[in-house]
Design a protein around this motif. Structure first.
Motif, short mmCIF file in Angstrom:
data_model
loop_
_atom_site.label_atom_id
_atom_site.label_comp_id
_atom_site.label_asym_id
_atom_site.label_seq_id
_atom_site.Cartn_x
_atom_site.Cartn_y
_atom_site.Cartn_z
N ARG A 199 0.85 -1.18 0.00
CA ARG A 199 0.00 0.00 0.00
C ARG A 199 0.89 1.24 0.00
O ARG A 199 1.80 1.34 0.83
CB ARG A 199 -0.88 0.03 1.24
CG ARG A 199 -1.90 -1.09 1.30
CD ARG A 199 -2.94 -0.77 2.38
NE ARG A 199 -3.94 -1.81 2.45
CZ ARG A 199 -4.07 -2.63 3.51
NH1 ARG A 199 -3.29 -2.51 4.56
NH2 ARG A 199 -5.02 -3.55 3.50
N GLU A 220 -4.39 -1.86 -2.14
CA GLU A 220 -4.12 -3.15 -1.51
C GLU A 220 -2.79 -3.68 -2.03
O GLU A 220 -2.41 -3.38 -3.17
CB GLU A 220 -5.24 -4.14 -1.85
CG GLU A 220 -6.60 -3.80 -1.25
CD GLU A 220 -6.62 -3.85 0.27
OE1 GLU A 220 -5.81 -4.59 0.86
OE2 GLU A 220 -7.43 -3.12 0.87
N ALA A 256 -7.54 0.60 6.52
CA ALA A 256 -6.82 1.33 5.47
C ALA A 256 -7.80 2.17 4.66
O ALA A 256 -7.49 3.31 4.28
CB ALA A 256 -6.08 0.34 4.57
N ASN A 269 -1.93 2.59 -6.90
CA ASN A 269 -2.87 2.91 -5.83
C ASN A 269 -2.77 4.37 -5.40
O ASN A 269 -3.74 4.92 -4.89
CB ASN A 269 -2.67 1.96 -4.64
CG ASN A 269 -1.21 1.73 -4.31
OD1 ASN A 269 -0.36 2.58 -4.61
ND2 ASN A 269 -0.90 0.60 -3.70
#
Lengths: 290, 553
Positions: A268, A275, B6, B248
Motif C-alpha cells: 500500500r 491493496e 486502510a 494505488n
C-alpha cells in the motif's frame, strides 16, 4: 461586427473563442506536457515497457494471459486474473463483464440447436456459474479444493427455481445443472429436485440460491474479472496459492519462488492506499531469468 | 492494517487534504473572478475573439453567450468526429457513426462525458486531444462561470449586470484549470500514465501470443477529466485502465482532483457575498452529505451483500487488485457525488445497495459537492428552496443573503429542481415501455431496470458514469440520452441565470429579528434535510423496483 445582429455576433464570437481555446488547450497544452514528460520521465510516459532478452514483451502496467494456444494455463507461469477484455487481456477492447450481483441464472445450451449463423448453441453462463467454474478450475490446477458457497460440486451456480413462486412448493428445479446431471440437493422442502432441461422457460418460478456449507480456498481475485480486463496484478494470497505449483514445475525451492513474489509485490502506498498486489508479468519474467 | 482500517484512513486523508486546499484555492478563485486586470495573453485572446472584456452583460445576454458557445461547440465537435479520417493522427479509424458522434458531442459539451463509444477503437489521438479534451476544459469553465454569475446575483444590488461570460470563460480555463492540470498531468506521468503519440503496436508476449499496446496523450487528458469533473475516459475501461490510473496512489490523486474545485467554490462564494460563514454553511451541507454517502458506499461494498459477492467472498467483480474494494467504493462515491462519471471499477457489478447509493448520489442532483460550478449553483438553488420552505412554516416572506425569495425566484428554483427528475423518469418509462429498448439490458429482472434507470439518471444529471451492461450505442439510446444530457444541462443553466438576474435587480433587505440565519448548523441541517427528502419523494418508487428489490430479500 458592430452592424451585425446580436445573435449572429454571439455565435461568431463563440466560434472564434472555441478556435482560440482549442489551439491553447487542445494543442499547446498537451504538447507541452508531452515535451516535459518525455524529457524527464521517458520510460513511464512511453508505457513502462518491459524487455526479455533485449526485446519488448509488454508493459509492466498491462496484464497478460499466460496460457497456451488452446487456452489452457501454462503450468510453469503464475496465472493472471480472469479478463473480460476481448478474448482476454486485449488492450484494444478494455472493459469489465458488467454482470450484476444477482446474475445467477444460466441459459443452458440446447443440444443440436443452432443460432442465426448456423453455429451450435452454447448457451450463456451467469456470473455465478462463471465464478464457480473458475474456482473449480483454479482448485484443480493448484491441487486444492475449488469449492465455494453457492456453487455445486460440478462447478455451476447452486440455484433452484421453485414453483409456484408463492406458497407451498410443488416443483423444484436446479436450473443451472443440465440433465442428466444429478442435482446438488435431492430434496427441497420435501419436494424432489429435478435437473434443468435446456430450452425450458423457468422464469415463472422463484429464484432460490443455495449457500451450502462450502468454504472457499481459492481467493476472490482468482474468480473475478477486473474492471479494465488488463489488471496486471493478483492478490498476495493468490500468488502464494500458485507458488508451490510453479516451484514444482520449475524444480525451484519454494523459498526462492516466495522470495520472488515478495520482490514483485507492491504494498500500500504510504501504508494505506490500495491493496498489496503482485505483478504477474514481472514475476514471471524474474522466474524465467532464473 | 486491515482493508477496512486502510479504507477509513484513505477517506480521512482526502478530507485532510481538501481541508488544507479549499481556503487558498477558494480565495484564489475569488480573486480570479473579481479582479479587474487582464493578463497580456488574455487581452490578445479577447482581441482574437472580438469581444470587449470590460463591458458587462445582462442575464439574457450572458445566457445567450453560454448557449451560443455550447451550440458552436457541439457542432464543431460533431464535425470533428465525422471528419477524423480526413485529418492526421486518426490511427486509421474511420468517421465516428452519426448517432455516436451526436451523443459524444453533446456528452462532452454538457460536462457529462457519457461514453457510448470505446475510446481505444473509435477515436484517434487528434480528436481525443483537440476535440474531447478541449471540452473537458471549457465545459468545466462554463459551469464555473454560471455559478459565479449566480453568486454575483446574490452579491450585487440594483443592477442588470452579471459579468462578462467571455471573461469568466477565459479566466476559468487559463488561470484556474490550466495551471493545476499541467502540474497534475506530470504527477500522473510520474505514476505511470502514458503521454506520447505512438500508434497501437503489437508485441510478442511471454507466453508466445500477441498483445497490442496503445499510445496516446493520456495523462494530459486524464487530469482535466477529473479536475473538470468530466469523466470521459481515453479508454473504454476509463480510470480502471492501468494507463489511465496506474497505481494505488494515482488513484488517490485522481479522487482528490475530482473533489478539489467543487469543495473550494463555497469559499469563493463566501468571499464574494462578503460573509465567509455563508460559504462554510454551504460547504458543511456538501461535506455532511458527501461523508454519509462515501461511508455508506464503501461499507456496503466491503460487506459484499448479494449472491455472487457472497460466493466470491468479496465484491471484487469489476474491481482492480491494486485499488481493492474500499478505495474503489470511495472513487465511485466521489465520481457520482460530483458530475464526473469517471469509474475505476464497474458499477454494474457492485452490490445492489452499493450501486443504489451511486445512483442516489446523482439523484441528489450532484450537489455534494457536485460538478465544478454546477454543484455550487445546484446547492444554492436548494438553499433558496429551503428558505422558502422555512418561510412557509413561519408565514414570512423568505430571504436569503438579504434577497427576497418572491414568486419569480421560487418559480425559477422549482423549475430548476424539476427538470432532471422529469427527464430521468420519463426517459426510463419510455425505454421500459418499448421491447426493443428493453432488449439492450444485459442483466435480467430488477437489475435490468437499474441499468436503464442509472443510464437516464446519469445522462440527465450530466454525470456520465454507467451501469455499463446496458447496450447504449444504438440510435434510440444515443438520441434519447443525448437529448437528456442537453436539456439536463442547459434548461437548469437558463433558470439559474434567470434567477441570478432577478436577484441582482433587487435592493437588499436588511436583516431583522425574523430573518432566518443561514450560517448556523440549524440551517445546514435544514438544507441537507430538504435535499434528501425532495430526492427520496421523487425517486423512491423507481428505486424500490430496481436496486431495493434486488438488494433486500
Amino acid at each position: 461586427m458592430e452592424r451585425m445582429p446580436g445573435w449572429l455576433r454571439q455565435h461568431i464570437a463563440a466560434l472564434r473563442a472555441l478556435l482560440v481555446l482549442t489551439v491553447l488547450l487542445g494543442v499547446l497544452y498537451p504538447l507541452a506536457v508531452t515535451g516535459v514528460a518525455q524529457a524527464l520521465l521517458n520510460g513511464r510516459a512511453n508505457g513502462s515497457p518491459v524487455e526479455k532478452d533485449g526485446r519488448v514483451v509488454g508493459s509492466a502496467l498491462i496484464g497478460q494471459s499466460f496460457t497456451g494456444p488452446d487456452g489452457a494455463p501454462i503450468r510453469k507461469y503464475f496465472q493472471s486474473r480472469p479478463s473480460a477484455a476481448g478474448a482476454g487481456y486485449d488492450p484494444m477492447a478494455s472493459g469489465a463483464s458488467n454482470l450484476g450481483p444477482e446474475n445467477v441464472l444460466d441459459v443452458l445450451a440446447v443440444p443440436g440447436a443452432t443460432d442465426a449463423h448456423g453455429k451450435p448453441d452454447t448457451g450463456r453462463q451467469s456470473l455465478l456459474t462463471q465464478v464457480c467454474a473458475r474456482s473449480r478450475a483454479a482448485g484443480a490446477l493448484e491441487g486444492v479444493s475449488g469449492a465455494r458457497p453457492y456453487c455445486t460440486p460440478d462447478g455451476v451456480g447452486a440455484v433452484l427455481k421453485v414453483f409456484p413462486a408463492v406458497g407451498t412448493p410443488t416443483r423444484v428445479v436446479s436450473v443451472n445443472q443440465a440433465c442428466p446431471a444429478a442435482p446438488f440437493v435431492a430434496e427441497y422442502r420435501g419436494v424432489k429436485v429435478e435437473c434443468g432441461r435446456p430450452g425450458e422457460d423457468y422464469s415463472a418460478g422463484r429464484t432460490v440460491p443455495v449457500r451450502g456449507t462450502a468454504r472457499a480456498v481459492v481467493p476472490a481475485d482468482a474468480v473475478t474479472a477486473s474492471g479494465s480486463g488488463l489488471d496486471p496484478h493478483i492478490s498476495v494470497a493468490y500468488a502464494r496459492l500458485q507458488a508451490s505449483r510453479v516451484a514444482r514445475e520449475r524444480g525451484l525451492p519454494l523459498e526462492r519462488v516466495r522470495h520472488l513474489i515478495d520482490e514483485n509485490t507492491s504494498g500500500r502506498a504510504l501504508g494505506f492506499m490500495g491493496e498489496p498486489a503482485v505483478n504477474v508479468l514481472t514475476l514471471n519474467l524474474a522466474l524465467d531469468k532464473g | 492494517m486491515s482493508p477496512t482500517v486502510a479504507g477509513i484512513v484513505f477517506i480521512a486523508s482526502l478530507i485532510v487534504a481538501l481541508a488544507i486546499t479549499h481556503r487558498p484555492l477558494g480565495d484564489y478563485m475569488y480573486r480570479v473572478y473579481t479582479g479587474t486586470r487582464h493578463l497580456a495573453v488574455e487581452r490578445l485572446i479577447y482581441r482574437l475573439i472580438g469581444v470587449r472584456p470590460d463591458t458587462e452583460q445582462r442575464w439574457t445576454v450572458y445566457a445567450r453567450s453560454v448557449l451560443a458557445f455550447s451550440a458552436v461547440s457541439i457542432l464543431l465537435l460533431y464535425a470533428f468526429q465525422r471528419l477524423q479520417d480526413k485529418l492526421f493522427l486518426s490511427l486509421g479509424f474511420g468517421p465516428v457513426p452519426d448517432h455516436i458522434a451526436w451523443n459524444t458531442a453533446v456528452s462532452f459539451v454538457t460536462n457529462t462525458n457519457w461514453q457510448a463509444y470505446s475510446g481505444e477503437s473509435t477515436m484517434g489521438h487528434l480528436v481525443q486531444m483537440a476535440g474531447l479534451a478541449v471540452q473537458n476544459f471549457v465545459s468545466a469553465a462554463v459551469g464555473m462561470s454560471v455559478a459565479i454569475a449566480l453568486v454575483r446575483g446574490f452579491a450585487r444590488k440594483r443592477t442588470d449586470e452579471l459579468g462578462n461570460f467571455w471573461v469568466d470563460l477565459v479566466r476559468g480555463s487559463l488561470r484556474i484549470l490550466l495551471p493545476i492540470a499541467f502540474v497534475g498531468a506530470l504527477v500522473l506521468v510520474a505514476g505511470g500514465l502514458i503521454q506520447n503519440f505512438a500508434e497501437p503496436h503489437a508485441v510478442a508476449t511471454v507466453a508466445g501470443g500477441h498483445q497490442t499496446l496503445t499510445g496516446g496523450p493520456v495523462a494530459s487528458q486524464e487530469i482535466i477529466k477529473e479536475l473538470g469533473t468530466n469523466g470521459g475516459g481515453f479508454y473504454n475501461a476509463n480510470s480502471s485502465h492501468p494507463f489511465e490510473n496506474a497505481t494505488n496512489w494515482t488513484n488517490w490523486v485522481e479522487i482528490f482532483a475530482i473533489l478539489l474545485i467543487p469543495f473550494a467554490l463555497p469559499r469563493t462564494f463566501g468571499q464574494m457575498v462578503g460573509d465567509r460563514r455563508q460559504g462554510y454553511a454551504i460547504l458543511a451541507v456538501m461535506g455532511v452529505l458527501a461523508l454519509a454517502s462515501v461511508s455508506a458506499l464503501t461499507a456496503l461494498e466491503l460487506a459484499h451483500g448479494g449472491t455472487v459477492p457472497q460466493a466470491v467472498g468479496a465484491a471484487m467483480e469489476g474491481k482492480e487488485a491494486r485499488f481493492g474494494v474500499a478505495n474503489s467504493g470511495t472513487f465511485a462515491a466521489a465520481t457520482t457525488l460530483t458530475s464526473t462519471g469517471a469509474v475505476n471499477s464497474f458499477h454494474d457489478s457492485y452490490t445492489a445497495l452499493g450501486g443504489m447509493i451511486a445512483m442516489g448520489n446523482m439523484m441528489l442532483g450532484e450537489v455534494a459537492p457536485g460538478g465544478v460550478g454546477s454543484g455550487l449553483y445546484g446547492m444554492l438553488v436548494l438553499a433558496v428552496i429551503t428558505v422558502f420552505v422555512a418561510g412557509l412554516m413561519v408565514g414570512r416572506t423568505p430571504e436569503y443573503l438579504g434577497k427576497k425569495i418572491g414568486a419569480r425566484e421560487i418559480k425559477l428554483a422549482s423549475l430548476y429542481f424539476l427538470t432532471t427528475p422529469a427527464l430521468v423518469l420519463i426517459g426510463t418509462a419510455l425505454a421500459m415501455a418499448s421491447p426493443e429498448q428493453r432488449a439492450s439490458m444485459l442483466n435480467g429482472g430488477p437489475h435490468g431496470l437499474s441499468e436503464v434507470l442509472y443510464a437516464f439518471t446519469s445522462a440527465s444529471n450530466n454525470n456520465g458514469s454507467a451501469f455499463a451492461g446496458l447496450t447504449v450505442n444504438t440510435p434510440w439510446y444515443d438520441t434519447a440520452l443525448g437529448l437528456c444530457m442537453a436539456l439536463g444541462r442547459f434548461l437548469p443553466i437558463v433558470f439559474v441565470l434567470g434567477l441570478a438576474g432577478s436577484l441582482a435587480r433587487q435592493a437588499p433587505t436588511p436583516a431583522s429579528a425574523g430573518t432566518l440565519p443561514t450560517y448556523r448548523p440549524q440551517f445546514v441541517g435544514m438544507v441537507a434535510g430538504v435535499t434528501v427528502i425532495l430526492v427520496a419523494l421523487t425517486f423512491l418508487p423507481a428505486l424500490a423496483l430496481g436496486p431495493l428489490a434486488e438488494g433486500i430479500h
